[in-house]
Motif scaffolding. Structure first.
Motif, PDB file in Angstrom:
ATOM      1  N   ASP A 150       0.875  -1.177   0.000  1.00  0.00           N
ATOM      2  CA  ASP A 150       0.000   0.000   0.000  1.00  0.00           C
ATOM      3  C   ASP A 150       0.911   1.225   0.000  1.00  0.00           C
ATOM      4  OD1 ASP A 150      -3.009   0.913   1.803  1.00  0.00           O
ATOM      5  OD2 ASP A 150      -1.687   2.140   0.586  1.00  0.00           O
ATOM      6  N   ARG A 151       0.865   1.975  -1.084  1.00  0.00           N
ATOM      7  CA  ARG A 151       1.799   3.118  -1.192  1.00  0.00           C
ATOM      8  C   ARG A 151       1.555   4.169  -0.124  1.00  0.00           C
ATOM      9  NH1 ARG A 151      -0.479   7.485  -4.354  1.00  0.00           N
ATOM     10  NH2 ARG A 151      -2.646   7.008  -4.843  1.00  0.00           N
ATOM     11  N   THR A 152       0.336   4.240   0.384  1.00  0.00           N
ATOM     12  CA  THR A 152       0.059   5.269   1.398  1.00  0.00           C
ATOM     13  C   THR A 152       0.722   4.938   2.723  1.00  0.00           C
ATOM     14  OG1 THR A 152      -2.016   4.214   2.071  1.00  0.00           O
ATOM     15  CG2 THR A 152      -2.154   5.899   0.340  1.00  0.00           C
ATOM     16  N   ASN A 157       0.757   9.707  -0.705  1.00  0.00           N
ATOM     17  CA  ASN A 157      -0.690   9.874  -0.576  1.00  0.00           C
ATOM     18  C   ASN A 157      -1.353  10.519  -1.770  1.00  0.00           C
ATOM     19  OD1 ASN A 157      -0.616   8.925   2.102  1.00  0.00           O
ATOM     20  ND2 ASN A 157       0.154  10.910   2.758  1.00  0.00           N
ATOM     21  N   GLY A 160      -5.069   9.854  -4.180  1.00  0.00           N
ATOM     22  CA  GLY A 160      -6.007   8.924  -3.572  1.00  0.00           C
ATOM     23  C   GLY A 160      -7.408   9.129  -4.116  1.00  0.00           C
ATOM     24  N   ASN A 165      -4.386   2.652  -4.258  1.00  0.00           N
ATOM     25  CA  ASN A 165      -3.292   2.685  -3.289  1.00  0.00           C
ATOM     26  C   ASN A 165      -2.450   1.413  -3.356  1.00  0.00           C
ATOM     27  OD1 ASN A 165      -4.167   5.156  -2.447  1.00  0.00           O
ATOM     28  ND2 ASN A 165      -5.336   4.372  -0.710  1.00  0.00           N
TER      29      ASN A 165
ATOM     30  N   SER B  58      -5.582  15.626  -1.911  1.00  0.00           N
ATOM     31  CA  SER B  58      -4.424  15.536  -1.008  1.00  0.00           C
ATOM     32  C   SER B  58      -3.239  16.321  -1.535  1.00  0.00           C
ATOM     33  CB  SER B  58      -4.053  14.064  -0.820  1.00  0.00           C
ATOM     34  OG  SER B  58      -3.935  13.435  -2.080  1.00  0.00           O
ATOM     35  N   GLN B  61      -0.227  19.103   1.984  1.00  0.00           N
ATOM     36  CA  GLN B  61       0.026  18.325   3.201  1.00  0.00           C
ATOM     37  C   GLN B  61       0.075  19.276   4.370  1.00  0.00           C
ATOM     38  OE1 GLN B  61       3.706  16.549   1.339  1.00  0.00           O
ATOM     39  NE2 GLN B  61       3.236  14.978   2.822  1.00  0.00           N
ATOM     40  N   SER B  66       2.174  11.896   8.761  1.00  0.00           N
ATOM     41  CA  SER B  66       0.808  11.535   8.380  1.00  0.00           C
ATOM     42  C   SER B  66       0.116  10.682   9.432  1.00  0.00           C
ATOM     43  CB  SER B  66       0.824  10.784   7.044  1.00  0.00           C
ATOM     44  OG  SER B  66       1.622   9.634   7.144  1.00  0.00           O
TER      45      SER B  66
END
Lengths: 176, 308
Positions: A150-152, A157, A160, A165, B58, B61, B66
């Motif tokens: 999952d790249r997040t 991010n 998205g 993801n 998004s 940031q 995060s």
């Protein structure tokens, strides 16, 4: 005479019981392929990394270990503009994070294959991952693995909702 | 390759929504505070428009990490270290600071807008904001001159946008600033970054909202003048730093898009010599838009976009 005979027997037993010597394999872009597939609602893109530097250790006593560094600037894809986009701060931010890294913690043999567990670092963030892999050490080191990340999880991010993801990774090693 | 469906989403999230939110905020503040609300109206417009857009995408940031919310003390500490010791401990990427320098400029713009504030104090605060903003956006560069050039550009732009806005209230100046941001957004898109492009687009959309509200109630950018002044050249410099190795868009394109509003100096000069006709601002606005268009043309020739 008896002493000589006993010494020979002991030496033979020791030799048989001694663990096999460690074998180190240099992992490079020539013998190691890391390919990815990214998907979105309207399709997918594929690519990989050309420049890889690392070492795989095959040891009789401690098993197999991997320590691999990936040059993110060697990223390629099926579209040149996409490649440039992926290198931008939208995704890999290659200027700030030129390298990704994988260091294995353990490689466990199961019935049919192995499970590799280790720390994957992308964008300066490290997360432990585990994935199944087919590994053979006959006549060299061969490894094939396919798994998702999952790249997040690594702070990637952007996009998205537009870009999935989950990213599929395929790793192939054929080192001698 | 840009997907048409993605483009539609971006237009909705980063253009229409923030424009509508900004217009509503600006109009509401001007309606509630018709005499003294101009400074607040501009700031409220950009703040609400940005917030509305960020709720859906998004691009910006706000968190340093995060996995946990940002705290004021942590933000202050990191900013202080970044300004005073740029070679010190690891810092966030320079583009992290966009919303915070915008907020700082907006608050200072609000404070310094009333006529009762001494001019020397207003200038001192603006110089401080420009210096801090330029430092935060250039601490990863090996040389110092971009910081000085950026701070100078921010100051000049701030003065021009605010001054001409006060002299010529109405929709023209906010609309001109909006178009400058749209041109910047387009240049960055050609240079292969959707994130930075969306940030510029969102900010331009907020200014378009101010222009729309100013159509009914004569106003200018108010406290938002500083936000435009720090963000437009700042985004273009940071985008150039990150994208120059992965894009064919020429340096001139980034420079033109990032400094286009400086063409308002034409209107300032004319006013200095007695020319106060609205046509003067119109000519200056045309010059600003012309520079923006030139930037986009240069970018599109070097790196054409493809759609599917």
């Amino acid at each position: 005479m008896m002493k000589l005979f006993a010494t020979c027997v002991l030496a033979t037993v020791w030799a048989a019981a001694a663990p096999a010597a460690d074998v180190k394999y240099a992992l490079t872009g020539e013998n190691t392929k890391i390919e990815w597939t990214g998907t979105k609602s309207a399709g997918k893109h594929v690519g990989g990394f050309k420049t890889i530097a690392g070492v795989a250790n095959v040891s009789g006593s401690s098993g197999i270990s991997f320590d691999v560094e990936i040059d993110c600037d060697s990223l390629y894809s099926d579209d040149q503009k996409l490649t440039n986009h992926l290198k931008s701060p939208d995704f890999f931010a290659v200027k700030d994070h030129p390298k990704a890294k994988f260091v294995s913690k353990k490689v466990v043999k199961n019935d049919k294959n192995h499970t590799v567990t280790g720390d994957l670092t992308i964008l300066g963030k490290t997360k432990e991952i585990s994935f199944p892999a087919e590994i053979s050490t006959d006549g060299g080191l061969k490894l094939t693995a396919e798994f998702d990340i999952d790249r997040t999880d690594y702070g990637m991010n952007y996009g998205g909702g537009k870009i999935d993801n989950k990213v599929q990774l395929k790793v192939t090693v054929d080192a001698k | 390759m840009i997907q048409i469906e993605e483009l539609t989403t971006v237009i909705w999230q980063s253009l229409l929504l923030p424009c509508a939110a900004a217009a509503a905020a600006c109009y509401l503040v001007l309606r509630l505070l018709p005499k003294h609300g101009i400074a607040l109206a501009g700031l409220a417009a950009v703040a609400l428009g940005f917030y509305a857009a960020s709720s859906f995408n998004s691009a910006v940031q706000f968190r340093l990490n995060s996995e946990r919310p940002i705290t004021v003390s942590e933000l202050g500490r990191v900013a202080y270290l970044a300004v005073t010791n740029p070679r010190g401990e690891p810092k966030p990427p320079t583009y992290y600071w966009f919303p915070w320098i915008g907020l700082l400029a907006g608050v200072v713009g609000l404070i310094t807008r009333p006529a009762a504030v001494p001019r020397w104090l207003a200038w001192a605060l603006r110089i401080t904001v420009a210096a801090v903003a330029a430092r935060l956006l250039t601490y990863d560069l090996p040389v110092t001159w971009p910081c000085i050039a950026l701070a100078s550009t921010m100051l000049a732009m701030w003065h021009l946008i605010e001054d001409q806005g006060k002299a010529y209230p109405g929709f023209l100046l906010p609309a001109t600033v909006a178009i400058a941001f749209f041109a910047a957004s387009s240049v960055i898109l050609h240079a292969n970054s959707a994130r930075f492009s969306e940030i510029a687009l969102m900010t331009g959309a907020c200014w378009l909202g101010i222009a729309a509200a100013s159509w009914r109630r004569a106003a200018d950018g108010g406290g938002a003048a500083g936000i435009a002044a720090v963000l437009l050249p700042g985004i273009m410099l940071v985008a150039h730093t990150y994208l120059v190795d992965y894009s064919d868009v020429p340096d001139n394109s980034f420079l033109l898009a990032g400094t286009a509003p400086l063409a308002l100096a034409f209107a300032a000069l004319c006013r200095k010599f007695g020319g106060t006709s609205p046509r003067v601002l119109l000519l200056a606005a045309i010059a600003v838009v012309g520079l923006g268009i030139a930037a986009v043309v240069l970018a599109s020739r070097a790196a054409p976009l493809t759609f599917e």
